[in-house]
Design a protein around this motif. Sequence first.
Motif, short mmCIF file in Angstrom:
data_model
loop_
_atom_site.label_atom_id
_atom_site.label_comp_id
_atom_site.label_asym_id
_atom_site.label_seq_id
_atom_site.Cartn_x
_atom_site.Cartn_y
_atom_site.Cartn_z
N GLN A 1 0.84 -1.20 0.00
CA GLN A 1 0.00 0.00 0.00
C GLN A 1 0.88 1.26 0.00
O GLN A 1 0.60 2.20 -0.75
N ALA A 2 1.92 1.27 0.82
CA ALA A 2 2.82 2.43 0.86
C ALA A 2 3.50 2.61 -0.50
O ALA A 2 3.68 3.75 -0.96
N ARG A 3 3.83 1.54 -1.16
CA ARG A 3 4.42 1.63 -2.50
C ARG A 3 3.40 2.18 -3.49
O ARG A 3 3.72 3.06 -4.30
N ALA A 4 2.17 1.70 -3.43
CA ALA A 4 1.11 2.18 -4.34
C ALA A 4 0.85 3.68 -4.13
O ALA A 4 0.52 4.39 -5.08
N GLU A 5 1.05 4.13 -2.92
CA GLU A 5 0.85 5.55 -2.60
C GLU A 5 2.08 6.40 -2.92
O GLU A 5 2.07 7.62 -2.72
N GLY A 6 3.15 5.78 -3.38
CA GLY A 6 4.37 6.52 -3.73
C GLY A 6 5.22 6.88 -2.53
O GLY A 6 6.09 7.75 -2.63
#
Length: 183
Positions: A94-99
């Motif tokens: 999720q943190a990766r998807a949020e940049g």
Amino acid sequence: MATHARTADDDLVEFRGEADRLARVHEEMLASVAALGPAMHAVARGASPQLARATQAQENLYDRIDAQFGLLDSAAAGRRLGSSAGRPGNAALQARAEGRLVALKRGARLYFPGFQFDADGRPLAVIGDLVQTAAAAGRSERGLVEWLGSPSSFFDGVPPAAYLADDPTAVAEAASSAFGTAW
């Protein structure tokens, strides 16, 4: 003080140790060839020597990033973020998807470089800025991670990642300069 005179038995023990080491190196080499051959054959029209060298250099860089900063699988990255869920990897994804985090794909797995976390396990705020800067310059996530983990003239041969926590502004400015350079 007694001295030990070297005997033929000492030489034999040393020789056997060296022979065993060389046999292990040879077995490792054979295993590498056995794995690389089919992989290179599977590449359309074969892999050129240049492609093979570039791939090896890339893998060597990832190994150096792992040795210096750590490469965490998604579950370990999620736990570092503080997730205690049954599937902690979802927090990292999720943190990766949020940049807010970046990851590398090695084989079929994603790995999160440890340099992007603060001492408390939070993503460094500058990572989001770097993701945006890289994207605006047409750089991939992989390209950003490789830039962060590679020796840089901006930091006297030290990877920018080593400065993320202590001087994030300098890293962001260096990224803007490096990614904005047109050749």
